[in-house]
Design an enzyme around this catalytic site. Structure first.
Site, PDB file in Angstrom:
ATOM      1  CD  GLU A 170    -146.958  31.656   6.396  1.00 41.24           C
ATOM      2  OE1 GLU A 170    -147.787  31.385   5.498  1.00 41.24           O
ATOM      3  OE2 GLU A 170    -145.734  31.739   6.179  1.00 41.24           O
ATOM      4  CG  ASP A 199    -144.913  26.978   6.384  1.00 39.22           C
ATOM      5  OD1 ASP A 199    -144.781  28.220   6.395  1.00 39.22           O
ATOM      6  OD2 ASP A 199    -145.547  26.367   5.492  1.00 39.22           O
TER       7      ASP A 199
HETATM    8  N1  DTR Z   1    -144.337  27.946   3.479  1.00 39.59           N
HETATM    9  C1  DTR Z   1    -144.110  29.186   2.749  1.00 39.59           C
HETATM   10  C2  DTR Z   1    -143.012  30.020   3.362  1.00 39.59           C
HETATM   11  C3  DTR Z   1    -141.685  29.381   3.193  1.00 39.59           C
HETATM   12  C4  DTR Z   1    -140.938  29.370   2.071  1.00 39.59           C
HETATM   13  N2  DTR Z   1    -139.747  28.714   2.328  1.00 39.59           N
HETATM   14  C5  DTR Z   1    -139.753  28.311   3.608  1.00 39.59           C
HETATM   15  C6  DTR Z   1    -138.805  27.617   4.344  1.00 39.59           C
HETATM   16  C7  DTR Z   1    -139.097  27.303   5.668  1.00 39.59           C
HETATM   17  C8  DTR Z   1    -140.321  27.691   6.216  1.00 39.59           C
HETATM   18  C9  DTR Z   1    -141.287  28.397   5.475  1.00 39.59           C
HETATM   19  C10 DTR Z   1    -140.965  28.708   4.168  1.00 39.59           C
HETATM   20  C11 DTR Z   1    -145.376  29.983   2.784  1.00 39.59           C
HETATM   21  O1  DTR Z   1    -146.155  29.850   3.737  1.00 39.59           O
HETATM   22  O2  DTR Z   1    -145.592  30.733   1.824  1.00 39.59           O
HETATM   23 ZN    ZN Z   2    -147.448  29.731   1.416  1.00 40.14          ZN
HETATM   24 ZN    ZN Z   3    -146.391  27.935   4.471  1.00 45.23          ZN
END
Ligand code: DTR
Ligand code: ZN
Ligand code: ZN
Length: 316
Positions: A170, A199
Protein backbone atom coordinates in the site's frame (compact mmCIF):
# COMPACT_ATOMS: atom_id res chain seq x y z
CA UNK A 1 -44.57 -13.93 -13.41
CA UNK A 2 -44.16 -16.11 -10.27
CA UNK A 3 -40.45 -16.75 -9.63
CA UNK A 4 -39.09 -19.87 -7.97
CA UNK A 5 -37.08 -19.29 -4.79
CA UNK A 6 -33.81 -19.60 -6.71
CA UNK A 7 -35.25 -17.35 -9.40
CA UNK A 8 -36.14 -14.71 -6.80
CA UNK A 9 -32.61 -14.92 -5.35
CA UNK A 10 -31.12 -14.59 -8.82
CA UNK A 11 -33.38 -11.69 -9.61
CA UNK A 12 -32.44 -9.99 -6.35
CA UNK A 13 -28.77 -10.50 -7.08
CA UNK A 14 -29.25 -9.11 -10.58
CA UNK A 15 -31.03 -6.06 -9.22
CA UNK A 16 -28.29 -5.60 -6.66
CA UNK A 17 -25.58 -5.99 -9.29
CA UNK A 18 -27.23 -3.48 -11.64
CA UNK A 19 -27.78 -1.09 -8.73
CA UNK A 20 -24.15 -1.24 -7.67
CA UNK A 21 -22.77 -0.97 -11.19
CA UNK A 22 -24.88 2.16 -11.49
CA UNK A 23 -22.98 3.51 -8.47
CA UNK A 24 -25.65 2.66 -5.95
CA UNK A 25 -25.15 2.43 -2.24
CA UNK A 26 -24.87 -0.72 -0.19
CA UNK A 27 -28.34 0.17 1.05
CA UNK A 28 -29.70 -0.42 -2.49
CA UNK A 29 -28.50 -4.04 -2.53
CA UNK A 30 -30.70 -7.00 -1.70
CA UNK A 31 -33.09 -6.26 1.19
CA UNK A 32 -31.66 -6.63 4.66
CA UNK A 33 -32.45 -9.93 6.36
CA UNK A 34 -35.70 -9.93 8.34
CA UNK A 35 -34.15 -11.42 11.47
CA UNK A 36 -32.72 -8.90 14.01
CA UNK A 37 -29.01 -8.27 13.69
CA UNK A 38 -26.98 -10.19 16.25
CA UNK A 39 -24.87 -7.85 18.36
CA UNK A 40 -21.16 -8.01 17.67
CA UNK A 41 -19.02 -9.17 20.59
CA UNK A 42 -16.65 -6.76 22.31
CA UNK A 43 -13.14 -7.30 20.93
CA UNK A 44 -10.69 -7.58 23.86
CA UNK A 45 -8.21 -4.77 23.22
CA UNK A 46 -5.59 -6.99 24.87
CA UNK A 47 -6.02 -9.40 21.96
CA UNK A 48 -5.52 -6.63 19.41
CA UNK A 49 -2.44 -5.42 21.29
CA UNK A 50 -1.07 -8.97 21.36
CA UNK A 51 -1.16 -8.98 17.54
CA UNK A 52 0.71 -5.64 17.60
CA UNK A 53 3.33 -7.15 19.90
CA UNK A 54 3.79 -9.98 17.39
CA UNK A 55 4.18 -7.51 14.52
CA UNK A 56 6.66 -5.47 16.59
CA UNK A 57 8.72 -8.62 17.29
CA UNK A 58 8.63 -9.50 13.61
CA UNK A 59 9.93 -6.05 12.65
CA UNK A 60 12.63 -6.19 15.32
CA UNK A 61 13.78 -9.58 14.02
CA UNK A 62 13.81 -8.41 10.40
CA UNK A 63 15.81 -5.22 10.11
CA UNK A 64 13.34 -3.04 11.99
CA UNK A 65 10.57 -2.94 9.39
CA UNK A 66 7.70 -4.82 7.68
CA UNK A 67 8.02 -3.11 4.30
CA UNK A 68 7.04 -4.46 0.88
CA UNK A 69 9.56 -6.93 -0.50
CA UNK A 70 11.35 -7.35 2.82
CA UNK A 71 11.43 -10.39 5.13
CA UNK A 72 9.42 -8.54 7.76
CA UNK A 73 6.41 -8.22 5.48
CA UNK A 74 6.27 -11.90 4.55
CA UNK A 75 6.73 -12.86 8.22
CA UNK A 76 3.80 -10.56 9.10
CA UNK A 77 1.64 -12.24 6.47
CA UNK A 78 2.66 -15.71 7.67
CA UNK A 79 1.63 -14.77 11.23
CA UNK A 80 -1.80 -13.51 10.19
CA UNK A 81 -2.38 -16.46 7.85
CA UNK A 82 -1.50 -19.02 10.52
CA UNK A 83 -4.03 -17.53 12.96
CA UNK A 84 -6.75 -17.53 10.29
CA UNK A 85 -6.03 -21.07 9.09
CA UNK A 86 -6.28 -22.30 12.67
CA UNK A 87 -9.63 -20.51 13.03
CA UNK A 88 -11.24 -22.21 10.02
CA UNK A 89 -10.89 -19.56 7.32
CA UNK A 90 -10.18 -20.40 3.68
CA UNK A 91 -7.04 -18.38 3.00
CA UNK A 92 -5.46 -17.42 -0.30
CA UNK A 93 -2.08 -15.74 -0.82
CA UNK A 94 -2.06 -13.62 -3.97
CA UNK A 95 1.44 -12.85 -5.31
CA UNK A 96 2.44 -9.82 -7.38
CA UNK A 97 5.58 -7.89 -8.29
CA UNK A 98 6.18 -4.22 -7.57
CA UNK A 99 9.41 -2.22 -7.84
CA UNK A 100 11.23 -5.45 -8.69
CA UNK A 101 10.22 -7.15 -5.45
CA UNK A 102 7.63 -9.83 -4.74
CA UNK A 103 4.53 -8.70 -2.88
CA UNK A 104 1.67 -10.61 -1.33
CA UNK A 105 -2.00 -10.08 -0.51
CA UNK A 106 -3.73 -12.33 2.01
CA UNK A 107 -7.42 -13.04 1.41
CA UNK A 108 -9.47 -14.95 4.00
CA UNK A 109 -12.99 -16.18 3.24
CA UNK A 110 -15.29 -17.26 6.06
CA UNK A 111 -17.18 -20.30 4.72
CA UNK A 112 -20.92 -19.73 4.22
CA UNK A 113 -23.21 -16.85 3.42
CA UNK A 114 -24.52 -15.76 0.05
CA UNK A 115 -21.44 -15.56 -2.17
CA UNK A 116 -23.38 -13.22 -4.45
CA UNK A 117 -23.35 -10.72 -1.59
CA UNK A 118 -19.85 -10.28 -0.19
CA UNK A 119 -18.89 -7.88 2.60
CA UNK A 120 -15.14 -7.22 2.79
CA UNK A 121 -13.04 -5.73 5.55
CA UNK A 122 -9.38 -4.98 4.87
CA UNK A 123 -6.23 -3.16 5.83
CA UNK A 124 -2.74 -2.81 4.49
CA UNK A 125 -0.27 -5.03 6.30
CA UNK A 126 2.89 -3.41 4.97
CA UNK A 127 4.69 -0.53 6.62
CA UNK A 128 7.36 1.87 5.48
CA UNK A 129 11.03 0.85 5.58
CA UNK A 130 11.79 3.54 8.20
CA UNK A 131 10.18 1.65 11.08
CA UNK A 132 7.93 -1.17 12.34
CA UNK A 133 4.66 0.44 11.15
CA UNK A 134 2.62 -0.41 14.24
CA UNK A 135 0.00 2.32 13.94
CA UNK A 136 0.45 2.54 10.18
CA UNK A 137 -0.82 -0.02 9.72
CA UNK A 138 -0.43 -2.73 12.29
CA UNK A 139 -3.41 -1.15 14.08
CA UNK A 140 -5.84 -1.71 11.20
CA UNK A 141 -4.39 -5.13 10.40
CA UNK A 142 -4.66 -6.30 14.01
CA UNK A 143 -8.24 -5.05 14.40
CA UNK A 144 -9.34 -6.76 11.18
CA UNK A 145 -7.58 -9.98 12.27
CA UNK A 146 -9.22 -9.91 15.70
CA UNK A 147 -12.62 -9.26 14.11
CA UNK A 148 -12.16 -12.30 11.86
CA UNK A 149 -11.12 -14.41 14.86
CA UNK A 150 -14.18 -13.15 16.76
CA UNK A 151 -16.41 -14.31 13.87
CA UNK A 152 -14.87 -17.76 14.25
CA UNK A 153 -15.10 -17.80 18.05
CA UNK A 154 -18.77 -16.77 17.87
CA UNK A 155 -19.56 -19.27 15.15
CA UNK A 156 -21.22 -16.34 13.39
CA UNK A 157 -22.85 -17.26 10.08
CA UNK A 158 -24.46 -14.14 8.59
CA UNK A 159 -26.66 -13.96 5.49
CA UNK A 160 -23.90 -12.38 3.41
CA UNK A 161 -20.48 -13.88 2.74
CA UNK A 162 -17.60 -12.45 4.78
CA UNK A 163 -14.18 -11.87 3.26
CA UNK A 164 -11.18 -10.28 5.00
CA UNK A 165 -8.03 -8.97 3.36
CA UNK A 166 -4.54 -7.80 4.23
CA UNK A 167 -2.91 -5.83 1.44
CA UNK A 168 0.71 -5.66 0.33
CA UNK A 169 2.56 -2.61 -1.00
CA UNK A 170 0.00 0.00 0.00
CA UNK A 171 2.86 2.34 0.85
CA UNK A 172 4.01 2.14 -2.78
CA UNK A 173 0.63 3.40 -3.97
CA UNK A 174 -2.10 0.89 -3.06
CA UNK A 175 -0.38 -1.63 -5.33
CA UNK A 176 -1.69 -4.83 -3.71
CA UNK A 177 -5.35 -3.85 -3.43
CA UNK A 178 -5.33 -2.45 -6.98
CA UNK A 179 -3.85 -5.74 -8.21
CA UNK A 180 -6.62 -7.64 -6.41
CA UNK A 181 -9.45 -5.53 -7.83
CA UNK A 182 -8.01 -5.52 -11.36
CA UNK A 183 -7.85 -9.30 -11.32
CA UNK A 184 -11.51 -9.68 -10.33
CA UNK A 185 -13.98 -10.40 -13.12
CA UNK A 186 -16.72 -7.79 -13.44
CA UNK A 187 -19.14 -10.42 -12.15
CA UNK A 188 -17.06 -10.97 -9.02
CA UNK A 189 -16.64 -7.23 -8.51
CA UNK A 190 -20.42 -6.85 -8.60
CA UNK A 191 -20.75 -9.40 -5.81
CA UNK A 192 -18.81 -7.17 -3.40
CA UNK A 193 -21.53 -5.06 -1.75
CA UNK A 194 -19.17 -3.15 0.48
CA UNK A 195 -15.47 -2.77 1.31
CA UNK A 196 -14.48 -1.48 4.76
CA UNK A 197 -10.96 -0.03 5.09
CA UNK A 198 -8.99 0.41 8.31
CA UNK A 199 -5.72 2.30 8.00
CA UNK A 200 -4.33 3.95 11.17
CA UNK A 201 -6.94 3.45 13.90
CA UNK A 202 -4.79 3.66 17.05
CA UNK A 203 -3.06 7.04 16.74
CA UNK A 204 -1.44 8.27 19.98
CA UNK A 205 -3.20 11.69 19.87
CA UNK A 206 -6.36 10.29 18.33
CA UNK A 207 -9.19 11.75 16.35
CA UNK A 208 -12.32 9.86 15.40
CA UNK A 209 -12.82 10.17 11.65
CA UNK A 210 -15.37 8.26 9.56
CA UNK A 211 -14.99 7.93 5.79
CA UNK A 212 -17.72 9.98 4.09
CA UNK A 213 -18.15 7.71 1.09
CA UNK A 214 -21.05 5.23 1.05
CA UNK A 215 -23.87 6.73 3.16
CA UNK A 216 -25.10 3.44 4.64
CA UNK A 217 -21.61 2.35 5.70
CA UNK A 218 -20.89 5.83 7.07
CA UNK A 219 -24.13 5.74 9.07
CA UNK A 220 -23.26 2.33 10.52
CA UNK A 221 -20.04 3.74 11.95
CA UNK A 222 -21.50 7.09 13.04
CA UNK A 223 -24.38 5.41 14.85
CA UNK A 224 -21.91 3.21 16.71
CA UNK A 225 -19.90 6.17 17.97
CA UNK A 226 -23.06 8.11 18.80
CA UNK A 227 -23.96 5.18 21.04
CA UNK A 228 -20.65 5.69 22.82
CA UNK A 229 -21.28 9.44 23.11
CA UNK A 230 -18.32 10.18 20.83
CA UNK A 231 -18.61 12.84 18.15
CA UNK A 232 -16.96 11.92 14.85
CA UNK A 233 -15.79 14.01 11.90
CA UNK A 234 -15.84 13.16 8.21
CA UNK A 235 -12.51 11.75 7.02
CA UNK A 236 -11.33 14.11 4.27
CA UNK A 237 -7.52 13.89 4.02
CA UNK A 238 -7.39 10.27 2.92
CA UNK A 239 -9.39 10.31 -0.28
CA UNK A 240 -7.39 8.25 -2.73
CA UNK A 241 -4.64 7.62 -0.20
CA UNK A 242 -5.47 4.10 0.97
CA UNK A 243 -6.82 0.80 -0.26
CA UNK A 244 -10.49 1.80 -0.28
CA UNK A 245 -9.62 3.86 -3.38
CA UNK A 246 -8.97 0.67 -5.36
CA UNK A 247 -12.55 -0.45 -4.66
CA UNK A 248 -14.21 2.96 -4.95
CA UNK A 249 -12.61 3.43 -8.38
CA UNK A 250 -14.61 0.47 -9.73
CA UNK A 251 -17.90 1.52 -8.13
CA UNK A 252 -17.87 -0.67 -5.02
CA UNK A 253 -19.36 1.05 -1.93
CA UNK A 254 -16.63 1.83 0.60
CA UNK A 255 -16.23 3.14 4.13
CA UNK A 256 -13.85 3.03 7.01
CA UNK A 257 -12.26 4.63 10.04
CA UNK A 258 -9.17 6.74 10.68
CA UNK A 259 -7.58 8.17 13.84
CA UNK A 260 -5.25 10.69 12.23
CA UNK A 261 -1.74 11.00 10.85
CA UNK A 262 0.57 14.03 10.54
CA UNK A 263 -2.06 16.77 10.55
CA UNK A 264 -2.26 18.78 13.80
CA UNK A 265 -5.17 18.35 16.23
CA UNK A 266 -7.06 21.63 16.65
CA UNK A 267 -8.16 23.13 19.96
CA UNK A 268 -11.79 22.33 19.08
CA UNK A 269 -10.89 18.71 18.38
CA UNK A 270 -8.93 18.44 21.63
CA UNK A 271 -11.95 19.86 23.49
CA UNK A 272 -14.20 17.04 22.22
CA UNK A 273 -11.74 14.18 21.94
CA UNK A 274 -9.11 14.98 24.55
CA UNK A 275 -5.44 14.80 23.72
CA UNK A 276 -3.10 17.64 22.79
CA UNK A 277 -4.02 20.57 20.55
CA UNK A 278 -1.33 21.77 18.20
CA UNK A 279 0.28 18.32 18.11
CA UNK A 280 -0.01 15.79 15.25
CA UNK A 281 -2.51 12.98 15.66
CA UNK A 282 0.48 10.67 15.06
CA UNK A 283 3.86 12.39 15.25
CA UNK A 284 5.58 9.08 14.49
CA UNK A 285 3.82 8.74 11.12
CA UNK A 286 6.22 6.97 8.72
CA UNK A 287 8.98 7.16 11.33
CA UNK A 288 11.11 4.75 13.30
CA UNK A 289 9.13 5.62 16.45
CA UNK A 290 5.94 4.03 15.06
CA UNK A 291 6.30 1.20 17.59
CA UNK A 292 3.93 -0.48 20.05
CA UNK A 293 4.52 2.60 22.25
CA UNK A 294 2.89 4.70 19.52
CA UNK A 295 -0.65 3.47 20.19
CA UNK A 296 -3.54 4.98 22.15
CA UNK A 297 -5.26 1.98 23.72
CA UNK A 298 -8.64 3.72 24.05
CA UNK A 299 -8.73 4.63 20.36
CA UNK A 300 -7.62 1.13 19.38
CA UNK A 301 -10.29 -0.39 21.63
CA UNK A 302 -13.12 1.86 20.42
CA UNK A 303 -12.18 1.52 16.74
CA UNK A 304 -11.66 -2.22 17.03
CA UNK A 305 -15.16 -2.62 18.45
CA UNK A 306 -16.50 -0.40 15.67
CA UNK A 307 -14.90 -2.71 13.09
CA UNK A 308 -16.68 -5.70 14.62
CA UNK A 309 -19.97 -3.80 14.89
CA UNK A 310 -19.89 -2.81 11.21
CA UNK A 311 -18.95 -6.31 10.04
CA UNK A 312 -21.80 -7.86 12.01
CA UNK A 313 -24.29 -5.15 11.01
CA UNK A 314 -23.52 -5.00 7.27
CA UNK A 315 -23.28 -8.76 6.75
CA UNK A 316 -26.59 -9.62 8.41
N1 DTR B 1 -2.17 5.58 6.27
C1 DTR B 1 -1.44 6.43 5.34
C2 DTR B 1 -2.33 7.01 4.26
C3 DTR B 1 -3.28 8.00 4.82
C4 DTR B 1 -3.00 9.28 5.16
N2 DTR B 1 -4.15 9.90 5.60
C5 DTR B 1 -5.16 9.01 5.54
C6 DTR B 1 -6.50 9.13 5.88
C7 DTR B 1 -7.31 8.01 5.74
C8 DTR B 1 -6.77 6.81 5.28
C9 DTR B 1 -5.41 6.68 4.94
C10 DTR B 1 -4.63 7.81 5.07
C11 DTR B 1 -0.39 5.60 4.67
O1 DTR B 1 -0.58 4.38 4.53
O2 DTR B 1 0.64 6.18 4.31
ZN1 ZN C 1 1.84 4.87 5.52
ZN1 ZN D 1 -1.51 3.41 6.09
Amino acid sequence: MKLSVSGRATAAAAVAAVTLLAGGSIADAAPASRTPVAAAPDLPVANIKAHLTQLQSIATANGGNRAHGRAGYKASLDYVKARLDAAGFTTTVQQFTSSGRTGYNLIADWPGGDTNQVIMAGSHLDGVSAGPGINDNGSGSAAVLETALAVSRAGYHPAKHLRFAWWGAEELGMVGSRYYVRNLSSANRAKIKGYLNFDMIGSPNPGYFVYDDDPAIEKTFKDYFTGLGIATEPETEGDGRSDHASFKNVGIPVGGLFSGADYLKTAAQAAKWGGTAGRAFDRCYHSSCDTTANINDTALDRNGDAVAHAVWQLSS
